[in-house]
Design an enzyme around this catalytic site. Structure first.
Site: not given
Lengths: 79, 413
Positions: B164, B304, B315, B337, B342, B401
């Site tokens: 991502c 994010h 975050e 998002k 996403h 990831f």
């Protein structure tokens, strides 16, 4: 449907060309814009549609639409 | 050389909330969700039955029939978005030297639809029925290969693959490449088409996806106490990054400056963020430092903000660590998002565009679906409604990831 028309239909679908471009003398690479990968896929489609195997040696001789029609006619006679 | 300024001169987006940048921005500001029940496959066997799909997508409206048959969906979306960005830049009409035009495009996965289809063919009919186009359609670098062919971009060209964070890295490394003199302009961004059996099923298996199937439009709910996972989405977003002097000399319309980027790794766990979110905090601090700014200068953060249990508080903590609590509470932080879902490998580029437009238009897009913030998420998330604000300097975070963290710093020009 005639053999010629079946061959033409496969070529039109695969290469995205117009039916009138698919003349017997048309060369797949120089006239119909196929690259080497297109040719492999085209041969697989002929194999699937006509229920036969085309060896790499045979495929290397099939450069034009007419070559394919002649080849298939001959195979049909052999069968 | 390394002091070159890099600016944004074109943007393109093709996503669940719009088929142009303008439409996407309009939806983001209005808080219009692109999340619906899945139509690309039968969602009934999956725990998550909702996604952000590009609505009524017919590739033949954009690409000739032959190209459609020879490209995976992720590549098609990339070509469409790249055309918009490149068209908007005006470079084609400015005598751009093709050898000085680069392309750097990320994708988290690549051509997974093609992989699944040909794998099925091989199992059912034998390996000799695998298409000769299987490899060149599936490989994740083919989006940038195809975009380069489409736009005749003969300069530096490669793909970034960091889940991502993929398009965050595409943009960050494009900025560096222009600074180092590899190109005068680079088409950079990301693309993803993951709504397939394995893409959807894989994320379902991780329990990463929202199962709020009865309410798709509020399912992606970053920072909310009831958030229950991210919502998978497809799309592409591209920008044209350009050497400021090159853009100025040709009289380009400059939208914003990409000042600097920070890139770090957690080196902690394959999917969970590091303790104290230190990797994300460091990437933000690095971006600010490399931009030659101070933390007090940060006016807005496009987070994010995935809507997963782990990401959002982590975050939040990273932002507090990076800025210090006082400043962290004083600036707007939002996650778009909430409406896009996403976009995985395309998320970083889409969100960079939203960050740049926020600065340019003086509007902070909201976290549209946030209803009741989690106790551990206590910043100003621009809940529900967009807000006018004079922004000079902003950050966009992308985390992937693998522990990848990218922060892009954007300035008003």
């Amino acid at each position: 449907m005639s053999l010629e028309n079946r061959v033409s239909e496969i070529i039109v679908n695969k290469l995205g060309v117009k039916p009138e471009e698919v003349k017997p003398e048309a060369d797949f690479q120089t006239d119909l814009g196929a690259d080497s990968l297109d040719l492999v896929e085209l041969m697989m489609d002929f194999e699937d549609s006509f229920g036969l195997k085309i060896t790499d040696e045979e495929a290397s001789e099939l450069r034009t639409v007419g070559d394919v029609i002649g080849f298939l006619e001959k195979k049909d006679l052999e069968a | 050389m390394v002091n070159k300024r890099i600016v944004l001169t074109g943007m393109g987006a093709f996503t669940p909330i719009g088929k142009t940048v303008f439409e996407c921005w309009d939806s983001a500001v209005a808080g219009r969700s692109g999340i619906r029940r899945i139509t690309l496959l039968d969602p009934s066997p999956f725990s998550s039955k909702i996604a952000g799909e590009v609505k009524d997508y017919d590739p033949s409206e954009y690409l000739d029939r032959r190209l459609v048959r020879r490209t995976d969906r992720f590549t098609q979306l990339a070509i469409i978005a790249a055309r918009e960005a490149y068209g908007q830049s005006g470079l084609a009409d400015s005598g751009m030297d093709p050898t000085r035009l680069g392309t750097i495009i990320g994708s988290g996965i690549g051509g997974i639809e093609t992989l699944e289809r040909d794998h099925r063919t091989a199992l059912e009919r034998g390996p000799d029925r695998i298409s000769p186009f299987f490899c060149p359609m599936m490989i994740s670098n083919m989006a940038c290969g195809r975009v380069a062919i489409d736009l005749n971009a003969k300069g530096i060209n490669y793909a970034t693959v960091t889940a991502c964070a993929s398009s965050g890295h595409a943009i960050a490394t494009a900025v560096d490449a222009i600074r180092l003199g590899h190109a005068d302009a680079i088409i950079a961004g990301g693309t993803e088409a993951p709504i397939t059996m394995m893409g959807l099923g894989g994320f379902c298996a991780m329990k990463a996806l929202s199962t709020r199937n009865d309410d798709p439009q509020t399912a992606s709910r970053p920072f909310d106490k009831d958030r229950d996972g991210f919502v998978i989405a497809e799309g592409a977003a591209m920008v044209v990054l350009e050497d400021y002097e090159h853009a100025r000399e040709r009289g380009a319309d400059i939208m914003a400056e990409v000042s600097a980027c920070g890139m770090t790794c957690d080196a902690h766990h394959i999917t969970a963020p590091a303790e104290g979110a230190e990797g994300c905090a460091r990437s933000m601090m690095l971006a600010v430092e490399r931009a030659g700014r101070t933390l007090e200068d940060v006016d807005y953060i496009n987070a994010h903000g995935t809507s997963t249990r782990l990401n959002d508080p982590s975050e939040t903590e990273a932002i507090k660590t990076a800025l210090g609590e006082t400043m962290a509470y004083g600036i707007p932080v939002s996650s778009t998002k909430s409406v896009t879902g996403h976009l995985l490998g395309a998320a970083g580029a889409m969100e960079l565009i939203f960050t740049a437009l926020a600065i340019k238009e003086g509007i902070v897009p909201p976290t549209a679906t946030l209803q009741e913030p989690d106790e551990e998420c206590d910043l100003d998330y621009v809940q529900g409604e967009a807000r006018e604000a004079d922004l000079q300097f902003a950050l966009s975070n992308s985390l992937g990831f693998g522990g990848h963290n990218v922060t892009i710093a954007v300035s008003r020009v």
